[in-house]
Design an enzyme around this catalytic site. Structure first.
Site, PDB file in Angstrom:
ATOM      1  N   SER A  71       0.826  -1.200   0.000  1.00  0.00           N
ATOM      2  CA  SER A  71       0.000   0.000   0.000  1.00  0.00           C
ATOM      3  C   SER A  71       0.862   1.252   0.000  1.00  0.00           C
ATOM      4  CB  SER A  71      -0.905   0.008   1.221  1.00  0.00           C
ATOM      5  OG  SER A  71      -0.103   0.229   2.356  1.00  0.00           O
ATOM      6  N   LYS A  72       0.225   2.358  -0.334  1.00  0.00           N
ATOM      7  CA  LYS A  72       0.921   3.643  -0.410  1.00  0.00           C
ATOM      8  C   LYS A  72       1.599   3.976   0.914  1.00  0.00           C
ATOM      9  CE  LYS A  72      -2.318   5.886  -3.400  1.00  0.00           C
ATOM     10  NZ  LYS A  72      -3.383   6.840  -3.466  1.00  0.00           N
ATOM     11  N   ARG A  73       0.927   3.615   1.988  1.00  0.00           N
ATOM     12  CA  ARG A  73       1.426   3.984   3.312  1.00  0.00           C
ATOM     13  C   ARG A  73       2.826   3.438   3.580  1.00  0.00           C
ATOM     14  NH1 ARG A  73      -2.602   1.443   5.954  1.00  0.00           N
ATOM     15  NH2 ARG A  73      -4.060   1.902   4.299  1.00  0.00           N
ATOM     16  N   GLU A  74       3.145   2.359   2.854  1.00  0.00           N
ATOM     17  CA  GLU A  74       4.439   1.746   3.135  1.00  0.00           C
ATOM     18  C   GLU A  74       5.612   2.423   2.448  1.00  0.00           C
ATOM     19  OE1 GLU A  74       3.774  -2.831   3.961  1.00  0.00           O
ATOM     20  OE2 GLU A  74       2.705  -1.982   2.273  1.00  0.00           O
ATOM     21  N   VAL A  75       5.295   3.356   1.564  1.00  0.00           N
ATOM     22  CA  VAL A  75       6.355   3.979   0.784  1.00  0.00           C
ATOM     23  C   VAL A  75       7.490   4.477   1.658  1.00  0.00           C
ATOM     24  CG1 VAL A  75       6.881   5.833  -0.836  1.00  0.00           C
ATOM     25  CG2 VAL A  75       4.707   4.655  -0.967  1.00  0.00           C
TER      26      VAL A  75
END
Ligand code: GLU
Length: 526
Positions: free
Chosen positions: A275-279
């Site tokens: 997910s984006k949050r993991e970037v």
């Protein structure tokens, strides 16, 4: 389970027609890039067509700039569509420009009783859900049972329906999913799939603004555009039975495409969807290009700006969920990917995103670039910093640092010390290892080096070994200090070769300067 062949043996060249159909709701996630890539590879392998279609029916979720981003990302990666918004025989390619195509199909479904008008308000729908939840129905649905108690063309008298439509009452068109029966379809990754019709929703086909939903629009577009294979993410698998029903009800079952649902991309721990949050925590971009959200201003780093080469990213993504049959080959050029690609070897299990592997692929592809291209990265940086160099020096440095370079910008990071003396020193190393016996040895070595007739790696090494033996020291006592004096840092390529490349005069100058500075730094306080 053995898999069916996705391409009939007798298929003529050019009979493969695939599409990548993103919704412009933000930057293209690399999962989407992988989907585009697999479509592209299949099309190219079979001399088929690869279409880019923009699915922008959901106006609310659209984010300005995302279509341009998608097009730029595909262009950068060389996943160039044969047809798409730019041009092509199936134009237009944006669903918002195709609104005139859908109504005849909606009318056909309504006339045959496979779809119906529904007039329920948001409150009525909410009340229905709440009632079902209170009755402990886990996933409330608008289906063959519940539709009986809702306000739709199946429950209201026909005159009332007509009057409501005449009066312009807000309404949607829903698919009439059968109460019973099994929907069966074949997916080339998952095999045969059977779904009980009773588990499905009467999906909205046309929204209250008159615009068709994805479910209807894409089935019609795939049909009209002659799509032979639908290759898309696994998240679309649960909706596929709805699409199968639409093919049946529209009488276009003979044109049913082959389905290929790709495994999910998982986070590096393999524990959940990427997910984006993991970037931020990953340290690995998950978008092909930098993206600045025009609404929130949030910034997402891209692979391109981080120094990834398009060919390396393609190679990395191709192997996330597919592997060629037989052999251990990991490095593939675009042409090799095209010739090896086959749907039959797409994996079923979710794929973990391995950051180190992406870096490794970049390094390998960088190494395979022609020498003049690699040299050009360092040359450009040297010019930008107005440093003097000779082409021979640059070429030699590039070769020496080759194994330490994974990104184009590393040529500068790793190579700059050969062209400019250090401006600061790694103090931790000096404090840990700098001491009078080491300094004595170094100052003796400077004199020996000054007198060395051939400033070559072996000769330099021999002189140091002699001094170490005499002083009863190990090379590990001295080498880190030497490296810091020469380059400012404690890591780098082979030290003797680095010294030879720097040249006698420069080495002597840097060592002398470093030695003087280190003596100061580690001087005991008085
Ligand atoms: N518009 C859908 C998406 O955004 C496409 C799904 C499909 O390929 O059918 O992913």
């Amino acid at each position: 389970m053995s898999r069916k062949s996705p391409i009939p043996e007798s298929a003529p060249a050019g009979s493969v027609c695939v599409r990548f159909a993103p919704s412009p709701t933000g930057p293209l996630h690399i999962g989407g890039v992988r989907t585009a890539l697999y479509n592209y590879l299949l099309a190219k392998k079979h001399q088929g067509r690869f279409i880019l279609r923009i699915e922008d029916t959901d106006q609310v979720r659209q984010v300005p700039g995302s279509e341009a981003y998608i097009q730029e990302a595909l262009q950068w990666l060389g996943i160039v569509p044969d047809e798409g918004p730019q041009a092509g025989p199936n134009a237009p390619y944006r669903q918002s420009d195709r609104k005139h195509i859908y109504p005849q199909y909606v009318d056909q479904l309504l006339a045959a009783g496979h779809a119906y008008y529904a007039f329920d308000t948001a409150e009525e729908l909410e009340a229905m859900r709440a009632k079902l939840q209170a009755a402990r129905v886990a996933a409330p649905k608008y289906n063959a049972v519940t539709r009986e108690s809702m306000r739709n063309a199946l429950t209201l008298p026909q005159e009332e329906v007509e009057a409501l439509l005449q009066a312009g009452a807000p309404h949607v068109v829903r698919l009439k999913v059968p109460h019973q029966g099994v929907i069966r379809f074949y997916d080339h990754v998952r095999g045969w799939i059977q779904v009980q019709a009773a588990t499905l929703d009467d999906k909205v086909l046309v929204k209250s603004d008159g615009i068709p939903t994805y479910h209807l629009a894409h089935v019609i577009d795939d049909h009209v555009m002659g799509i032979s294979h639908v290759i898309r993410g696994e998240e679309w698998l649960p909706s596929t039975p709805i699409h199968i029903l639409l093919y049946q009800y529209l009488g276009i079952e003979q044109a049913l495409p082959q389905f290929v649902h790709l495994p999910l991309l998982l986070n590096p721990q393999g524990q959940g969807k990427l997910s984006k949050r993991e970037v931020e925590t990953l340290g690995l971009p998950i978008f092909p290009l930098d993206w600045k959200d025009p609404i929130t201003g949030a910034y997402m780093p891209g692979f391109r700006e981080a120094g990834y080469l398009p060919e390396a990213l393609l190679n990395f993504l191709a192997l996330l969920g597919w592997s060629p049959s037989g052999g251990q080959q990991e490095i593939f050029s675009r042409e090799e990917l095209i010739s090896h690609f086959s749907i039959a070897h797409i994996h079923k299990a979710g794929v973990r995103l391995d950051i180190h592997k992406a870096r490794w692929f970049n390094q390998q592809h960088l190494k395979r670039k022609p020498q003049q291209e690699r040299v050009a990265y360092l040359t450009a940086a040297l010019q930008a910093h107005q440093l003097t160099y000779t082409p021979e020096q640059v070429a030699a440095v590039c070769e020496l640092i080759e194994d330490r370079v994974a990104f184009p910008q590393d040529f500068w990071e790793q190579g700059k010390c050969f062209f400019q003396a250090p401006e600061s020193y790694d103090l931790a190393t000096i404090h840990a290892r700098g001491c009078p016996p080491v300094y004595e040895l170094l100052s003796a070595w400077i004199e020996v080096l000054r007198a060395l007739p051939h400033f070559a790696p072996d000769a330099i090494h021999a002189t140091l070994q002699n001094l170490l033996a005499d002083g009863g020291m190990r090379s590990s006592d001295v080498m880190p200090i030497v490296r810091v004096a020469l380059t400012g840092t404690r890591s780098g390529p082979d030290l003797m070769q680095s010294m030879a490349l720097l040249g006698q005069a420069e080495v002597i100058q840097r060592l002398s300067k470093g030695l003087a500075a280190f003596r100061q730094i580690t001087q005991p306080a008085t």
